[in-house]
Design a protein around this motif. Structure first.
Motif, mmCIF file in Angstrom:
data_model
loop_
_atom_site.group_PDB
_atom_site.id
_atom_site.type_symbol
_atom_site.label_atom_id
_atom_site.label_comp_id
_atom_site.label_asym_id
_atom_site.label_seq_id
_atom_site.Cartn_x
_atom_site.Cartn_y
_atom_site.Cartn_z
ATOM 1 N N TYR A 7 57.761 73.647 -8.037
ATOM 2 C CA TYR A 7 57.524 72.897 -9.264
ATOM 3 C C TYR A 7 58.811 72.136 -9.568
ATOM 4 O O TYR A 7 59.883 72.730 -9.585
ATOM 5 N N ILE A 8 58.679 70.862 -9.807
ATOM 6 C CA ILE A 8 59.866 70.074 -10.115
ATOM 7 C C ILE A 8 59.606 69.334 -11.422
ATOM 8 O O ILE A 8 58.661 68.553 -11.507
ATOM 9 N N GLU A 9 60.389 69.620 -12.422
ATOM 10 C CA GLU A 9 60.177 69.005 -13.736
ATOM 11 C C GLU A 9 61.483 68.360 -14.185
ATOM 12 O O GLU A 9 62.476 69.050 -14.398
ATOM 13 N N VAL A 10 61.473 67.061 -14.278
ATOM 14 C CA VAL A 10 62.720 66.355 -14.575
ATOM 15 C C VAL A 10 62.573 65.529 -15.834
ATOM 16 O O VAL A 10 61.671 64.709 -15.946
ATOM 17 N N LYS A 11 63.468 65.759 -16.771
ATOM 18 C CA LYS A 11 63.426 65.044 -18.034
ATOM 19 C C LYS A 11 64.735 64.306 -18.288
ATOM 20 O O LYS A 11 65.110 64.091 -19.429
ATOM 21 N N LEU A 14 63.228 57.363 -12.367
ATOM 22 C CA LEU A 14 63.208 57.520 -13.822
ATOM 23 C C LEU A 14 64.134 56.463 -14.400
ATOM 24 O O LEU A 14 65.311 56.421 -14.074
ATOM 25 N N PHE A 62 50.229 70.413 -16.167
ATOM 26 C CA PHE A 62 51.122 69.388 -16.708
ATOM 27 C C PHE A 62 50.419 68.334 -17.560
ATOM 28 O O PHE A 62 51.051 67.414 -18.056
ATOM 29 N N ALA A 86 62.160 59.316 -20.096
ATOM 30 C CA ALA A 86 61.142 59.319 -19.048
ATOM 31 C C ALA A 86 61.133 60.665 -18.345
ATOM 32 O O ALA A 86 62.163 61.316 -18.229
ATOM 33 N N GLN A 87 59.972 61.103 -17.904
ATOM 34 C CA GLN A 87 59.950 62.375 -17.172
ATOM 35 C C GLN A 87 58.886 62.436 -16.094
ATOM 36 O O GLN A 87 57.893 61.717 -16.114
ATOM 37 N N ILE A 88 59.137 63.322 -15.155
ATOM 38 C CA ILE A 88 58.200 63.534 -14.043
ATOM 39 C C ILE A 88 58.038 65.032 -13.831
ATOM 40 O O ILE A 88 59.006 65.788 -13.896
ATOM 41 N N ASP A 89 56.811 65.449 -13.607
ATOM 42 C CA ASP A 89 56.551 66.808 -13.158
ATOM 43 C C ASP A 89 55.854 66.693 -11.824
ATOM 44 O O ASP A 89 54.842 66.015 -11.703
ATOM 45 N N THR A 90 56.397 67.347 -10.853
ATOM 46 C CA THR A 90 55.747 67.251 -9.556
ATOM 47 C C THR A 90 55.634 68.614 -8.899
ATOM 48 O O THR A 90 56.486 69.478 -9.054
ATOM 49 N N LYS A 91 54.537 68.792 -8.255
ATOM 50 C CA LYS A 91 54.275 70.065 -7.598
ATOM 51 C C LYS A 91 53.579 69.801 -6.273
ATOM 52 O O LYS A 91 52.374 69.693 -6.199
ATOM 53 N N PRO A 92 54.358 69.627 -5.247
ATOM 54 C CA PRO A 92 53.757 69.428 -3.940
ATOM 55 C C PRO A 92 53.481 70.801 -3.327
ATOM 56 O O PRO A 92 54.392 71.597 -3.182
ATOM 57 N N ILE A 121 63.756 62.448 -6.748
ATOM 58 C CA ILE A 121 63.715 61.944 -8.112
ATOM 59 C C ILE A 121 65.100 61.424 -8.458
ATOM 60 O O ILE A 121 66.095 62.110 -8.190
#
Lengths: 249, 439, 486
Positions: free
Chosen positions: C412-416, B347, B55, B352-358, B375
């Motif tokens: 995977y979490i991708e938020v736009k 957000l 990312f 605005a954006q978030i990428d998360t991978k736990p 989120i």
């Protein structure tokens, strides 16, 4: 019915039961009283055969047969029922499904045919009514989200359905208010018969006002230090454990 | 400026600077630095092809012809005062990637404690420059090993307790700064360390790149509170890798705040080296403008009976982009592990954006592991409730954000340290709210 | 005599573990092993396909060759297996008697096989209300109930037939959800797919019965490459069930299917799979490699696609049934139970791609690992900038039985989009000693106790299955976990 002979048991290598002798005859109700840490719950787990509770000496005979080499489910099918002090939650498994599996496992062992769904429901509902339990409990997951009192009532309900020969009630009174206590006691009393016995483990005398015992034992540091009639419970209530233990020593 | 490929350009920068770097006369050190720059040249910058860099891209770094900072520099006293802890501390200040003795003050240390800038730690240099591992992911820390111009060496012998916090302040400059820290606590030693990366104020527009590597070893039964405040200019690039090993019965508490950079990545690897240890890692990310802020964690439960907790909160405004990768690995022998992780994100803008991978990798069965991620925007009901009590909407939002951030701020040890972090967070929220952001 | 009795016992014992592990002795037509352009041409010719279909296949084959050369098989999943020799596989196998007009013409051996599998191919199915398309190795054997469905305008036939009879639909939708070059296995499938099911539900029609396909790999060293295409037109509804079994064989067999679903405005598709391919023996010898691409597109507003899967079989499962939520207010669901015991490896999950406004998705995944198995949930939730008001809720729980297995979660979490709301929860736990003891104290055997607790753990998913399937799935869970405790 139940003969406990010089029973020694350890948990994590620590000796908790240090030579218990106890005989319960058919139809009798024995109360086991004692302070915290005296080994009351350990005794109940040893009788039910829980892993990690190791019998190092002595024997437990149930109708003449030793229980020691039997798995927990085999003991249950022989008619030993333990009402847990802390009933376990099993998410996703409906009370009805669970109990029907248990009832049929026990019936199979006794050479009886499976109880069909209709009969099961009818019987269950009747018993629940006696215990003033809402029928909805049948569809809820086993003990999940139950209040303390509901869990205890559920234990007694299961006992009523399984009709054990020996019921061990481990602090079934804890967490119950007086009304719930009466209902639970009535449930237990309804099961009393010349063929059935019970071991009632409790810290307080209160429960014994409702489930009147034939014999009362006082357990301290893994040994029975005093045995008497139901008056012993009253004496305990009046004097406290410390005095009795001191007297016995 | 030459148009050399990126890695070669940096190799050239190393050649030019080699004579003035600490340990330039120590053959072992020089050999290590040469090996490190060669490793960096071989590996290149990490890119999207590496799963852990999925990312976050570093293309922007490649577009710039980096120079190493000039040797001397000093910090404006007002700027220093604003950045410094309002309490007695052992303070080490770095300007232009070099120890600034005038701005620093190391107080008296108990017996068995060593606290030095790396540039003065001749005897420990080879140790400090040791590689971070052997994976492809270490290219930035190898670059750091080659170019490290300074840093902090903190060594506590068994049982030594520092009663004052160690405060490391680095002022970013428009150049490539490499700082390298070694923090090693013996058995039952105790310390609190605050790393602060601040805007050097040379220019708002010129970007600097701070590349940090920290090696942290927490001995058996030792306790380390490690706070990181990354608050450089909005044009800054910041890359940090931390490798932490935690001994039996030790406690490591880490709080990482990211609040000022164009691109920042804080990667933290924690290895449990002994049982019954406890690790608490918390992060707060404040992203505005077009900031890209990344936290990547790997907690490796290699031994039984350890506990870890991760809590990360992200406030993302404008074109901001937050990344949270939280890896937990529980090895087959690590029974009775308790590992919890939670990532929460607000957000606040359309872009605005978030990428998360736990990520949970669990090979032992008697464990309690969980992770959660949420989120969304600020809770509309809470907002309405506050408005209904007469609080203006901007104020209400700011209060809610401050409440959101507070849980992480609260993980900083109480007193001057927490006040310091809280002041930064509140300042960031107020400033952004005033200029019409955080809506 | 003694040896004989022992053999019978052994066989019975094995059958108890995997009761579908029998081999049917039917004469079949088998294309020699190996893959080349000729193989593709052979398959296409065998099916009497038009030129456009052959061209499509050949394009796929060329792409696959390039992928095989450049990157090879995908390596990112948490599974390991020796490299597959794609020249050591039969790409076509069909029972010899062909072109069947009615069930009476189906090879009695084959019917007996399906009976053993418990599939209602004959009268019983009317009661059950299930129309079955049975795929045996590569060829669709019989599609029942066709007549009744036809009256309603529903097309339910084999893919081969659809290519011939409904080319306009196939041309329009085939590869529109899973492009030819989507991934290594999907591309291979596009080149060599042998058969599969085709379903078209016309606008406004509610399919009155569950449609069902039963897949079975019978021939040794055979790859099975079905292609399923299901289109639900405006306002239509269909519920589709899929079951899979394979005989026990010592070598691994490849199953690389592609399933494409298209839901138009207000349409709803429910797709359920009970996958019980042969998992290999206790030591990991044999078993199916189940490398499947399943994807649905919610094209229209308010459309809905729901995947439910119970995955208990296969040596390796690599499968991510996904939904592309293009339509506003569209809904995607993924309910999954994946069991991996002994040496099984499962890497499965879903992708929910939110594009439409107010699109919603739900992911409930229950992974159970036992023995030395590795079980990974891998999922993606992506909210694109235009998906205002998108919602996702994911819950991924892992249950570990024994201390040699692994349970992994990689979401995977991708938020736009700021107005999106995404929540993800994951837990890992084991069956507690307390729960086991409690059940046993009530008289349940240890295995029944495990099965009861596991079924409880999976309840949210199992209750999404149609009734007949749910019962089968519950039993499968019990059988799959036999020998996992103690």
């Amino acid at each position: 019915m139940l003969e406990i002979k010089n029973l020694h048991a350890t948990v994590d290598g620590k000796e908790i039961l240090r030579g218990i002798d106890l005989t319960i005859k058919p139809g009798e109700v024995h109360a086991i009283m004692g302070p915290n840490g005296s080994g009351k719950s350990t005794l109940s787990y040893v009788l039910a055969g829980r892993d990690g509770y190791e019998v190092t000496e002595g024997d437990i005979l149930f109708n003449g047969q030793s229980l020691l080499n039997l798995e927990p489910e085999e003991r249950a099918r022989e008619g030993v029922f333990l009402a847990f002090q802390y009933p376990v939650e099993i998410p996703g498994v409906a009370n009805a499904t669970f109990l029907r599996s248990a009832v049929n496992a026990v019936r199979k062992h006794r050479g009886l045919a499976d109880m069909d769904a209709m009969t099961f429901l009818k019987t269950a509902k009747a018993k629940m009514k006696q215990l003033q339990m809402d029928e909805k409990f049948l569809q809820r997951a086993v003990n999940q989200g139950f209040s303390g009192g509901e869990k205890k009532r559920n234990e007694v309900f299961q006992m009523a359905m399984l009709e054990p020969k020996l019921a061990i009630l481990d602090e079934t009174d804890s967490g119950l208010d007086i009304d719930a206590l009466k209902i639970v006691a009535e449930g237990v009393n309804a099961l009393r018969s010349p063929e059935r016995s019970a071991m009632v483990i409790t810290h307080y005398q209160r429960l014994l006002d409702y489930i009147v015992p034939d014999v009362v034992h006082v357990l301290s540091k893994g040994r029975i230090i005093k045995t008497g009639g139901k008056d012993l419970a009253l004496e305990l209530e009046a004097k406290g454990y410390a005095d009795i233990i001191a007297d016995a020593a | 400026m030459s148009a050399l490929p990126f890695t070669e350009h940096l190799a050239g920068a190393y050649e030019a600077a080699a004579g003035s770097l600490p340990g330039a006369k120590d053959a072992d050190v020089v050999a290590r630095r040469k090996a490190a720059i060669a490793a960096f040249q071989r590996l290149g910058l990490p890119n999207h092809k590496l799963e852990s860099w999925k990312f976050t891209g570093l293309n922007a770094l490649e577009r710039q012809q980096w120079t190493l900072p000039a040797n001397d520099g000093s910090v404006d006293p007002a700027r220093l005062q604003a950045a410094a802890l309002n309490a007695d501390s052992h303070r080490l200040v770095f300007v232009n990637g070099r120890f600034d003795a005038a701005a620093s003050k190391i107080g008296s240390l108990p017996k068995g404690a060593t606290l030095l800038p790396l540039s003065q730690a001749a005897g420990n240099l080879a140790d400090v420059l040791a590689a971070a591992g052997d994976k492809r992911e270490i290219s930035l820390s190898e670059l750091n090993a080659a170019l490290a111009s300074d840093g902090v060496v903190l060594l506590l012998e068994d049982g030594v307790v520092l009663d004052k916090p160690v405060e490391i302040i680095s002022f970013g400059v428009p150049a490539l700064v490499n700082l390298r820290h070694l923090i090693r606590l013996g058995a039952k030693a105790e310390a609190t360390v605050l790393e602060s990366y601040r805007d050097g104020g040379a220019s708002e527009k010129l970007a600097g790149w701070t590349n940090v590597y920290a090696h942290v070893a927490v001995g058996a039964g030792a306790r380390l509170a490690h706070i990181r405040l990354q608050a450089e200019s909005d044009a800054a690039y910041h890359a940090a890798l931390g490798r932490v090993s935690v001994g039996a019965g030790a406690r490591y508490a880490h709080v990482s705040v990211q609040g000022g950079a164009a691109l920042a990545r804080h990667e933290l690897h924690v290895d449990f080296a002994g049982s019954d240890a406890e690790v608490d890692v918390q992060g707060l990310v404040l992203a505005h403008g077009s900031a890209h802020l990344d936290h990547t964690l790997f907690l490796h439960h290699a031994v039984p009976d350890c506990r870890s907790n991760q809590l990360f909160k992200h406030v993302v405004d404008d074109h901001g982009h937050a990344v949270f990768q939280g890896g937990i690995r529980v090895a087959p022998q690590a029974q009775k592990t308790d590992a919890q992780q939670l990532s929460r994100t607000l957000l606040l803008a359309d872009r605005a954006q978030i990428d998360t991978k736990p990520e949970l990798e669990i090979l032992a069965d008697d464990v309690k592991c969980s992770h959660g991620a949420s989120i969304g925007d600020v809770d509309a009901q809470q907002l309405f409730y506050m408005q209904a009590r007469g609080i203006p909407v901007a104020e209400a939002r700011r209060l809610l954000l401050s409440g959101f951030a507070y849980e992480v701020v609260n993980a900083v040890p109480e007193g001057a340290l927490r006040d310091h972090v809280e002041a930064f967070v509140e300042g960031w929220l107020a400033a952004n709210s005033e200029k019409g952001g955080l809506k | 005599m003694a040896a004989n009795a022992q053999t019978i016992e052994t066989v019975e014992g094995l059958a108890g573990e995997y009761k579908y592990g029998f081999v049917t002795d039917i004469e079949s037509e088998l294309l020699p092993k190996g893959l080349s352009e000729d193989t593709v041409r052979f398959i296409s010719a065998k099916k009497g396909e038009p030129q456009w279909m052959l061209d499509w296949r050949l394009r796929a084959y060329k792409s696959w060759l390039r992928m095989a050369k450049e990157k090879g098989e995908p390596g990112w999943a948490k599974v390991s297996y020796p490299e597959i020799d794609f020249q050591d596989i039969h790409y076509y196998s069909a029972p010899k008697k062909k072109t069947l007009k009615s069930l009476d013409e189906v090879d009695p051996e084959l019917l007996a096989t399906y009976e053993k599998l418990g599939i209602p191919l004959k009268e019983r199915e009317i009661l059950a209300g299930v129309a079955v398309d049975a795929v045996f190795d590569s060829v669709s054997v019989a599609t029942t109930f066709k007549g009744k469905l036809k009256d309603m305008g529903i097309i339910f036939c084999s893919m081969s037939e659809a290519v011939r009879e409904h080319p306009e639909l196939v041309q329009k939708y085939l590869g529109s959800v899973v492009p030819v070059t989507d991934n290594f296995y999907a591309t291979l499938n596009s080149a060599v797919f042998s058969d599969g099911s085709f379903v078209y539900i016309p606008p406004g029609v509610r399919c009155p019965m569950e449609l069902s396909t039963y897949f079975r790999i019978n021939e040794a060293k055979t790859g099975q490459f079905e292609r399923t295409l299901l289109i639900c037109d405006k306002g239509a509804y269909v519920s589709y069930l899929e079951g899979c079994t394979a005989p026990m064989r010592d070598d691994n067999q490849l199953h690389a299917a592609v399933v494409e679903l298209v839901a138009m405005e207000d349409a709803e598709i429910r797709y359920a799979t009970v996958q019980n391919w042969y998992p290999g023996d206790k030591n990991g010898k044999g078993g199916i490699y189940n490398f499947v691409t399943k994807r649905g597109a919610c094209r229209g507003a308010r459309s809905k696609i729901s995947w439910t899967q119970v995955e208990t079989g296969s040596a390796i499962t690599w499968k991510y049934p996904s939904v592309i939520l293009q339509g506003d207010d569209s809904v995607g669901e993924f309910y999954s139970v994946a069991v991996a015991n002994n040496a099984q490896q499962a890497d499965t999950g879903t992708k929910m791609i939110h594009m439409g406004k107010n699109s919603k998705s739900t992911i409930i995944s229950k992974g159970i690992s036992a023995g030395r198995a590795q079980n990974t949930y891998r999922g993606l939730v992506r909210v694109m900038p235009g998906a205002a008001g998108a919602r996702n809720y994911s819950q991924c729980d892992s249950l570990l039985i024994g201390d040699r297995c692994g349970g992994h979660t990689v979401p995977y979490i991708e938020v736009k989009n700021r107005s999106a709301k995404v929540e993800h929860e994951a837990t890992t736990s084991r069956i507690s000693d307390d729960q086991l003891f409690y059940c046993r104290q009530r008289g349940l055997s240890e295995e029944d106790a495990v099965s009861t607790i596991v079924n409880g753990f999976c309840k949210e998913v199992l209750q999404k299955l149609p009734m007949e399937f749910a019962v089968e799935a519950q039993k499968l869970l019990g059988v799959s976990l036999e020998g996992s405790v103690g």
